[in-house]
Motif scaffolding. Structure first.
Motif, PDB file in Angstrom:
ATOM      1  N   VAL A 124      -3.813   5.547  -8.948  1.00  8.55           N
ATOM      2  CA  VAL A 124      -2.748   4.570  -8.697  1.00  8.55           C
ATOM      3  C   VAL A 124      -3.231   3.174  -9.096  1.00  8.55           C
ATOM      4  O   VAL A 124      -4.247   2.684  -8.595  1.00  8.55           O
ATOM      5  N   SER A 125      -2.505   2.520  -9.976  1.00 10.74           N
ATOM      6  CA  SER A 125      -2.879   1.201 -10.462  1.00 10.74           C
ATOM      7  C   SER A 125      -2.872   0.177  -9.326  1.00 10.74           C
ATOM      8  O   SER A 125      -1.908   0.096  -8.556  1.00 10.74           O
ATOM      9  N   GLY A 126      -3.929  -0.602  -9.226  1.00  9.05           N
ATOM     10  CA  GLY A 126      -4.023  -1.647  -8.208  1.00  9.05           C
ATOM     11  C   GLY A 126      -4.516  -1.171  -6.859  1.00  9.05           C
ATOM     12  O   GLY A 126      -4.727  -1.983  -5.948  1.00  9.05           O
ATOM     13  N   CYS A 127      -4.717   0.129  -6.699  1.00 10.47           N
ATOM     14  CA  CYS A 127      -5.182   0.664  -5.414  1.00 10.47           C
ATOM     15  C   CYS A 127      -6.663   0.385  -5.226  1.00 10.47           C
ATOM     16  O   CYS A 127      -7.454   0.467  -6.167  1.00 10.47           O
ATOM     17  N   GLN A 128      -7.039   0.069  -3.995  1.00  7.73           N
ATOM     18  CA  GLN A 128      -8.440  -0.107  -3.626  1.00  7.73           C
ATOM     19  C   GLN A 128      -8.725   0.666  -2.342  1.00  7.73           C
ATOM     20  O   GLN A 128      -7.967   0.575  -1.366  1.00  7.73           O
ATOM     21  N   ALA A 129      -9.795   1.433  -2.360  1.00  6.26           N
ATOM     22  CA  ALA A 129     -10.230   2.160  -1.168  1.00  6.26           C
ATOM     23  C   ALA A 129     -11.093   1.244  -0.309  1.00  6.26           C
ATOM     24  O   ALA A 129     -11.760   0.336  -0.814  1.00  6.26           O
ATOM     25  N   GLY A 164       3.018  -0.803   2.276  1.00  8.09           N
ATOM     26  CA  GLY A 164       2.600  -0.494   0.913  1.00  8.09           C
ATOM     27  C   GLY A 164       1.179  -0.003   0.786  1.00  8.09           C
ATOM     28  O   GLY A 164       0.694   0.228  -0.331  1.00  8.09           O
ATOM     29  N   SER A 165       0.492   0.168   1.911  1.00  9.94           N
ATOM     30  CA  SER A 165      -0.857   0.719   1.922  1.00  9.94           C
ATOM     31  C   SER A 165      -0.879   1.959   2.806  1.00  9.94           C
ATOM     32  O   SER A 165       0.091   2.246   3.523  1.00  9.94           O
ATOM     33  N   CYS A 166      -1.973   2.692   2.789  1.00 10.38           N
ATOM     34  CA  CYS A 166      -2.115   3.910   3.583  1.00 10.38           C
ATOM     35  C   CYS A 166      -3.396   3.838   4.400  1.00 10.38           C
ATOM     36  O   CYS A 166      -4.407   3.289   3.941  1.00 10.38           O
ATOM     37  N   TYR A 167      -3.361   4.386   5.616  1.00 11.73           N
ATOM     38  CA  TYR A 167      -4.544   4.380   6.460  1.00 11.73           C
ATOM     39  C   TYR A 167      -4.609   5.663   7.276  1.00 11.73           C
ATOM     40  O   TYR A 167      -3.597   6.332   7.518  1.00 11.73           O
ATOM     41  N   TYR A 175      -1.518   1.323  -2.253  1.00 10.07           N
ATOM     42  CA  TYR A 175      -1.299   2.659  -2.789  1.00 10.07           C
ATOM     43  C   TYR A 175       0.189   2.912  -3.049  1.00 10.07           C
ATOM     44  O   TYR A 175       0.561   3.707  -3.906  1.00 10.07           O
ATOM     45  N   GLY A 176       1.050   2.232  -2.291  1.00  9.72           N
ATOM     46  CA  GLY A 176       2.490   2.461  -2.391  1.00  9.72           C
ATOM     47  C   GLY A 176       3.035   3.013  -1.090  1.00  9.72           C
ATOM     48  O   GLY A 176       2.293   3.296  -0.146  1.00  9.72           O
ATOM     49  N   ASP A 177       4.338   3.163  -1.029  1.00  9.48           N
ATOM     50  CA  ASP A 177       4.986   3.598   0.208  1.00  9.48           C
ATOM     51  C   ASP A 177       4.858   5.095   0.475  1.00  9.48           C
ATOM     52  O   ASP A 177       5.065   5.540   1.605  1.00  9.48           O
TER      53      ASP A 177
END
Length: 316
Positions: A141-146, A182-185, A168-170
């Protein structure tokens, strides 16, 4: 030195001989406790799960894991004028290779008599946070950071890891991920820990370890007690891209602030294992968490050798 001798003895024995412990002076006993905490920081549990150990034993005893709280420990956001936190913090940073373990501690604490978070006394978190990383966990995913956090949450009485896929997106991956703006946790299994009084801050340490293809492990020690929990490294692939570590005492989630009494002074040490003896960099404005405290950063120094580290002060 006595400290070195005791560390070596603890590393080779399941317990410190009780007669020796009982006959020691208070100062010597404090050295035994410090050596024991250092030993437990580097003693792996026998398997995945949650464990507890009490001084002088260096053997982990399995305990039931608990569900981590659905409380967000937020990434840094828009910079604002503030004291420590929300990016305004030092991180121990390496220029090449990867970090496999970080230990955060408070070698000197003075003047600290109280702390509160939104009016709640002794409500704070210890956080050991990675850098924002580009790993396979982002699934391209473009722009995603872990991002990974090792958290001791005093208000919850739990210690656990919180994982993030920022931007990551919705629509989050399956397997327990939850969505937030718009992020995941998601969280690891948590180990139950005591709600420690702020007066004991100098005896607390938080250790994070990452093994590629294996487990990430959190170890929390306070005085004569130690607790640990683990989770799969593959959740965010920390072991492949861990190059900086932030450690501090800050608010207990939600971007909150840990407020210390006036006259508080805390020294923070962040030591690394990265396969080298080179001193890490004191990277300024490199904090990754969104929580804060009301202390002001002082100077930061670095050290190489067998335990590469950075050390800095904060006070009000």
């Amino acid at each position: 030195m006595v400290y070195v001798a005791v560390t070596s003895m603890l590393a080779g024995a399941a317990t410190l001989p009780s007669a020796f412990a009982a006959s020691s002076s208070p100062d010597l006993e404090a050295q035994f406790h410090a050596a024991w905490r250092q030993t437990m920081q580097h003693t792996s549990a026998p398997a995945k799960g949650c464990y507890h150990a009490s001084y002088p034993s260096t053997v982990w005893a399995k305990v039931d894991c608990v569900k981590a709280p659905n409380r967000l420990y937020l990434p840094r956001h828009k910079p604002e004028a503030q004291t420590v936190g929300n990016g305004n913090d030092y991180a121990a940073e390496i220029s090449s290779g990867v970090i496999s373990q970080t230990v955060g501690s408070f070698p000197s604490v003075s003047g600290v008599t109280s702390e509160s978070d939104d009016g709640e006394s002794n409500d704070y978190s210890l956080q050991l946070n990675s850098n924002f990383m580009s790993t396979d966990a982002c699934n391209g995913v473009s722009g995603c950071q872990a991002w990974e956090q090792f958290v001791y949450a005093s208000g919850e009485g739990e210690a656990f890891m919180q994982y993030w896929l920022i931007n990551y997106g919705d629509t989050c991956p399956s397997g327990g991920w939850m969505s937030y703006q718009g992020s995941c946790y998601m969280n690891s299994a948590a180990v139950s820990v005591p709600d420690d009084d702020i007066s004991d801050l100098g005896n607390m340490t938080l250790t994070g370890t990452a093994v590629a293809g294996g487990s990430d492990t959190l170890t929390f020690t306070d005085g004569t007690e130690a607790y640990t929990t683990s989770g799969d490294d593959s959740v965010v692939d920390l072991a492949t891209a861990w190059q900086a570590s932030e450690f501090n005492i800050i608010g207990d989630g939600g971007g909150s602030e840990a407020d210390f009494n006036s006259g508080s002074s805390v020294t923070v040490n962040v030591s690394l294992t990265d396969g080298s003896s080179d001193a890490p960099t004191c990277a300024s404005n490199a904090g990754t968490t969104g929580e804060t405290n009301n202390l002001n950063l002082g100077s930061c120094s670095t050290s190489g050798g067998s335990t590469p580290s950075i050390q800095f002060t904060e006070s009000n």
